[in-house]
Enzyme design. Sequence first.
Site, mmCIF file in Angstrom:
data_model
loop_
_atom_site.group_PDB
_atom_site.id
_atom_site.type_symbol
_atom_site.label_atom_id
_atom_site.label_comp_id
_atom_site.label_asym_id
_atom_site.label_seq_id
_atom_site.Cartn_x
_atom_site.Cartn_y
_atom_site.Cartn_z
ATOM 1 N N ARG A 23 0.848 -1.221 -0.012
ATOM 2 C CA ARG A 23 -0.113 -0.011 -0.033
ATOM 3 C C ARG A 23 0.852 1.396 -0.009
ATOM 4 O O ARG A 23 0.639 2.172 -0.616
ATOM 5 C CB ARG A 23 -0.831 -0.061 1.248
ATOM 6 C CG ARG A 23 -2.392 -0.570 1.004
ATOM 7 C CD ARG A 23 -3.222 -0.275 2.071
ATOM 8 N NE ARG A 23 -2.675 -1.030 3.358
ATOM 9 C CZ ARG A 23 -3.040 -2.252 3.611
ATOM 10 N NH1 ARG A 23 -3.924 -2.893 3.149
ATOM 11 N NH2 ARG A 23 -2.718 -2.751 4.950
ATOM 12 N N SER A 42 -2.927 -16.422 4.153
ATOM 13 C CA SER A 42 -3.923 -15.626 4.796
ATOM 14 C C SER A 42 -5.080 -16.447 5.071
ATOM 15 O O SER A 42 -6.274 -15.955 4.843
ATOM 16 C CB SER A 42 -4.181 -14.427 3.715
ATOM 17 O OG SER A 42 -2.950 -13.777 3.364
ATOM 18 N N ALA A 44 -7.703 -17.867 8.139
ATOM 19 C CA ALA A 44 -7.926 -17.674 9.565
ATOM 20 C C ALA A 44 -7.785 -18.837 10.477
ATOM 21 O O ALA A 44 -8.911 -19.621 10.682
ATOM 22 C CB ALA A 44 -9.267 -16.965 9.741
ATOM 23 N N CYS A 46 -8.013 -19.122 13.383
ATOM 24 C CA CYS A 46 -8.876 -18.835 14.642
ATOM 25 C C CYS A 46 -10.036 -19.491 14.287
ATOM 26 O O CYS A 46 -11.059 -19.785 15.126
ATOM 27 C CB CYS A 46 -9.244 -17.545 14.882
ATOM 28 S SG CYS A 46 -7.476 -16.400 15.052
ATOM 29 N N ASN A 308 -1.525 -9.754 13.521
ATOM 30 C CA ASN A 308 -1.792 -8.550 12.539
ATOM 31 C C ASN A 308 -1.265 -7.429 12.803
ATOM 32 O O ASN A 308 -0.821 -6.546 12.024
ATOM 33 C CB ASN A 308 -3.203 -8.690 12.600
ATOM 34 C CG ASN A 308 -3.931 -10.006 11.704
ATOM 35 O OD1 ASN A 308 -3.961 -9.738 10.614
ATOM 36 N ND2 ASN A 308 -4.260 -11.121 12.356
ATOM 37 N N TYR A 429 -25.109 3.366 29.920
ATOM 38 C CA TYR A 429 -25.866 2.666 30.915
ATOM 39 C C TYR A 429 -27.269 2.747 30.274
ATOM 40 O O TYR A 429 -27.814 3.940 30.015
ATOM 41 C CB TYR A 429 -26.033 2.885 32.177
ATOM 42 C CG TYR A 429 -27.530 2.535 33.034
ATOM 43 C CD1 TYR A 429 -27.676 1.154 32.782
ATOM 44 C CD2 TYR A 429 -28.366 3.596 33.168
ATOM 45 C CE1 TYR A 429 -28.851 1.013 33.638
ATOM 46 C CE2 TYR A 429 -29.504 3.427 33.790
ATOM 47 C CZ TYR A 429 -29.772 2.065 34.040
ATOM 48 O OH TYR A 429 -31.203 1.883 34.553
#
Length: 451
Positions: A23, A42, A44, A46, A308, A429
């Site tokens: 970039r 790339s 995931a 997770c 990341n 709240y």
Amino acid sequence: MARRLVIIGGDAAGMTAAAQARRMVSADELEILAFERGSRTSYAACGLPYLIGGLVEAPADLVARTPEEHRAKGIDVRIRHEVTAIDTQTATVTVRNLDTGQESVTHYDELLIATGASGITPPWPGIDAEGVLQLRTLADAAKVEQALAAGTRHAVVVGAGYIGLEVAENLLARGLAVSVIEKLDAPMGAVLDADMAVAVTDAMRSAGIDLRLGTSVTGFTVSDGRVTAVETEAGPVKANLVVIGLGVRANSELARAAGIAVGESGGIIVDDHLRTGAPHVWAAGDCVESRHRITGRGVVLALGTHANKQGRCAGTNIAGGEATFGGVLGTAITKFKHLEIARTGLTEREAAAAGLDAFAEITEASSRAGYYPGAQSMRVKVVAERQTGRLLGAQIVGGEDAGKRIDVLATALWNGMTVHEMSGMDLSYAPPFSPVWDPVLLAAGKAASKL
Ligand SMILES: Cc1cc2nc3c(=O)[nH]c(=O)nc-3n(C[C@H](O)[C@H](O)[C@H](O)COP(=O)(O)OP(=O)(O)OC[C@H]3O[C@@H](n4cnc5c(N)ncnc54)[C@H](O)[C@@H]3O)c2cc1C
């Protein structure tokens, strides 16, 4: 002529760095060449537990960017290419093409090591048997899927850490009989203090998990090359599928062999710009040790959130920008069915081990105003320094909406607040979202009044 950035490792840290550098600098100025020994980039990791559980439909859903997509963005990715050596004198890496076996040497102007971490596998007899695996890659998830398709009924998860918990929940969702074997006397031993883990034990057992605490694995029974049972000091446990989740160690061998300094934690030593000790060599992600903001020590905390950020930071600096990585608190979150589990900073046990004079306070609270439908209970544990009231850490275990409250505590911890200061924070709240005193305020206030 363009300078060349070589990246070792094509996942979170490596490809985030590549994308950030791309970039900032065009291909005319900086050529980016990434070597990945696996077949994917790339992805995931997770999401792997939710893939085997069926919540995520297809492996491709976990792939953020394929090698072709990276190439289209001007990043040359070579999959099935393993870097086998780094020479910092000649500024070169040796690369093996895993399909052809061919070796070549490539020059770098800048090098980023983003080799990640590997699961810990003790030398137990039978650990190489078919059906004994780890869940770290899409290929591992495919092996679980094959085992399920072959009619596996009994699964054993070794280790009740956060990956063990997520795997157990998802294998249960697939209709398997699941046992979890844990050496410690409580689950989540690296995440929670034992007094906060009680609710996790209850949730696992009431969901039907055969949770065996205080039990050490000694090996595996194998028949025709396939696992049939996990051997423990307390006897065998039937298993056609075993998933090992015993934590990780940083993949720092390449760096160490090249003379790049590795810390006691096993992670590559980097400064706050992600520079290693060798000129033009950077490192990021699970393979590095990061500075713990509370203890000041170098720790390997293998989390995607750090990988990341570090990748982005390294990419910025390599491209000529200026970015620093601020260190880690060990903030983490997971869930087991409806129970949300989160922590930040030090547990009471870790604070004592770090030589801090700490005290802890547990508060029972509700996620919403008591009269509002759906209110869930939660426990918040605050650990603070006795002399100053400085927050040192926090843990939350509770129902829906409990877990992400840890981020408020992590923010306070990041900024060095005391429990007195926290107890007066202006938090939102309304009855559907919290009681008038949010659980975080209640917990901080209770700790402050104890001082
Ligand atoms: C099941 C699971 C669940 C997780 N859940 C979470 C979560 O909920 N939250 C969270 O924050 N984190 C989570 N994580 C951790 C997170 O996935 C990792 O911290 C993150 O992927 C680390 O990124 P990385 O780029 O440093 O390393 P990796 O993702 O491990 O990537 C390193 C890459 O380098 C490649 N490589 C290594 N050596 C070489 C070599 N010599 N040559 C070429 N290529 C090489 C590897 O093949 C690998 O693809 C989870 C991890 C797993 C396994």
